[in-house]
Design a protein around this motif. Structure first.
Motif, PDB file in Angstrom:
ATOM      1  N   THR A  22       0.613  -1.243  -0.040  1.00  0.00           N
ATOM      2  CA  THR A  22      -0.029   0.216   0.143  1.00  0.00           C
ATOM      3  C   THR A  22       0.887   1.252  -0.058  1.00  0.00           C
ATOM      4  O   THR A  22       2.136   1.106   0.458  1.00  0.00           O
ATOM      5  N   PHE A  37       1.089   3.440   2.430  1.00  0.00           N
ATOM      6  CA  PHE A  37       1.623   3.677   3.656  1.00  0.00           C
ATOM      7  C   PHE A  37       2.836   3.027   3.841  1.00  0.00           C
ATOM      8  O   PHE A  37       3.687   3.402   4.580  1.00  0.00           O
ATOM      9  N   ASN A  66       3.946   4.187   9.183  1.00  0.00           N
ATOM     10  CA  ASN A  66       3.295   5.285   8.776  1.00  0.00           C
ATOM     11  C   ASN A  66       1.659   5.367   8.734  1.00  0.00           C
ATOM     12  O   ASN A  66       1.218   6.560   9.043  1.00  0.00           O
ATOM     13  N   ILE A  67       1.060   4.141   8.543  1.00  0.00           N
ATOM     14  CA  ILE A  67      -0.377   4.251   8.696  1.00  0.00           C
ATOM     15  C   ILE A  67      -0.761   4.719  10.314  1.00  0.00           C
ATOM     16  O   ILE A  67      -1.688   5.476  10.080  1.00  0.00           O
ATOM     17  N   VAL A  80      -0.279   8.439  10.564  1.00  0.00           N
ATOM     18  CA  VAL A  80      -1.149   9.485   9.842  1.00  0.00           C
ATOM     19  C   VAL A  80      -2.688   9.470  10.449  1.00  0.00           C
ATOM     20  O   VAL A  80      -3.293  10.268  10.502  1.00  0.00           O
TER      21      VAL A  80
END
Length: 437
Positions: free
Chosen positions: A209, A211, A216-217, A220
């Protein structure tokens, strides 16, 4: 006033108790507490490395060599730069303890799972070139405060999967004569394998993905919004009001609210530390140190000023005696003698200033730093029991303005508490006179 007391007792208190007893929140709170001694140890070395005495740097270079500061900051690195790892250990251990699992096996599995979802790659640009190379290694920013949210999530997921497998009895059982340590190792084999298999597959899925990875996901979706709210003036005000409302119902407000906000505030502390060490402008005002050092002078509610009033201005014998008992602990920011002895809990007179005085103190402290009148906290973790004005001086990177702000806050709290204190003192004095008659 009776309606407010009734609302707090019947509606607010039961909900707060349920939240405070929630097992995952308890594990997060108690697990993060594990990191506090290490952060304080690292902060001590940070204070020594940047002691604000003219000629200090030259003296240290002459005695210990030009790289003295690099060597002195090594303990800072192994404490602050591994915060997320310590959080994985603490949260998974406390939750496993709650479930009565083999906590050591769960902790080892959780640490392995955290490393599995953390990218093993570092971008490196050699000095004098623009070429970026990817080298093998674990990024320290993901094992430090930036990785704390992932650490908490991984610790909870690992422990819950582990518990489910053990509950279903899908484990390897050894004969009775096998030593307990060996039996526990084999018992953790299947749960550990399933945990790592699930998180490995999740890691591969996220890699496909935009991300790229869990860090990272989570940053965010969760980290960034919470940092913006928790690090703001209004975030601090909401936290203070909720904590004070919990306190007046008899629940440890800081224990609950700080437990929820600690991942956000500790991350902001670490960003301040990095800026302080690099000589850059310190970015954040609100963090754990801001709340502990400038709002909790004398304890929750900025009650050192109230303790001083009780000791020196009470006409009631009961309150005068309470002042003698409360002033010592109050100097070290412990206010249970006041909250339970005055009492403040469910006291219709004293609960009003106990709620609004901290709001005023946080407002004054925030804007004093925002306008540049007072230095911001420098990422140095000062123990919350450090007396004022020493705590303010150390927390702001040995800056005198921090000490002055603490003194000003005590004076403000005394002025705001005084009308309510006088009303309550008169009430107690009248009661004592009636008993004497």
């Amino acid at each position: 006033m009776n309606k407010l007391s009734s609302f707090l007792e019947q509606k607010f208190m039961p909900t707060a108790v349920k939240i405070g007893n929630q097992r995952h929140l308890q594990a997060i709170r108690d697990g993060i507490v594990l990191t506090i001694p290490l952060i304080i140890i690292g902060s001590l070395f940070l204070i020594i490395a940047y002691f604000p005495i003219p000629g200090y740097d030259s003296f240290m270079k002459n005695v210990f060599g030009p790289n003295w500061q690099t060597s002195l900051l090594m303990p800072v690195g192994v404490t602050f730069d591994l915060l997320a790892v310590f959080v994985v250990v603490g949260v998974s251990y406390r939750l496993a303890e709650h479930y009565k699992l083999d906590a050591l096996s769960v902790v080892v599995t959780s640490v392995a799972a955290f490393m599995l979802v953390t990218p093993y790659e570092i971008s490196f640009t050699p000095e004098g070139t623009d070429q970026v190379y990817q080298v093998r290694g674990i990024p320290l920013d993901l094992t430090s405060s930036k990785g704390m949210f992932v650490a908490i999530i991984v610790a909870i997921i690992t422990t819950e999967i582990y518990r489910y497998i053990v509950k279903k009895n899908i484990i390897i059982k050894m004969p009775a004569g096998v030593p307990p340590a060996v039996a526990k190792s084999f018992a953790s084999l299947i749960p550990g394998f399933i945990v790592l298999l699930i998180l490995w597959m999740l890691s591969l899925l996220l890699k496909a993905t935009p991300f790229e990875n869990m860090h990272n996901i989570v940053y965010v979706i969760l980290g960034k919004p919470l940092s913006l709210l928790g690090g703001s003036y209004w975030g601090a005000i909401i936290a203070v009001i909720v904590a004070q409302l919990l306190w007046v119902t008899g629940i440890h407000g800081q224990g609950l609210v700080w437990g929820i906000m600690s991942p956000v505030w500790l991350a902001l502390i670490d960003e301040n530390r990095q800026a302080f060490v690099s000589g850059k402008e310190i970015p954040h005002i609100v963090n754990t140190q801001f709340m502990d050092i400038f709002y909790s002078i004398g304890g929750s509610g900025t009650t050192l000023g109230l303790a001083i009033l009780l000791l020196f201005r009470s006409r009631s014998k009961q309150l005068k005696q309470l002042g003698r008992l409360a002033i010592g602990p109050g100097i070290f920011n412990i206010n249970e003698p006041i909250t339970f002895g005055l009492p403040i809990i469910m006291n219709p007179i004293m609960m009003i200033p106990f709620i609004f005085v901290p709001v005023v103190i946080v407002t004054v402290s925030y804007f004093a730093m925002d306008f540049g009148l007072v230095a911001k906290t420098a990422g140095i973790m000062v123990p919350w029991t450090t007396p004022a004005p020493i705590g303010g001086f150390l927390a702001t990177g040995n800056h005198i303005s921090g000490a002055i702000l603490q003194i000003v806050n005590v004076l403000i709290s005394m002025a705001l508490y005084y009308p309510f204190f006088r009303l309550y003192d008169n009430q107690k004095l009248k009661e004592e006179q009636n008993k004497t008659e």
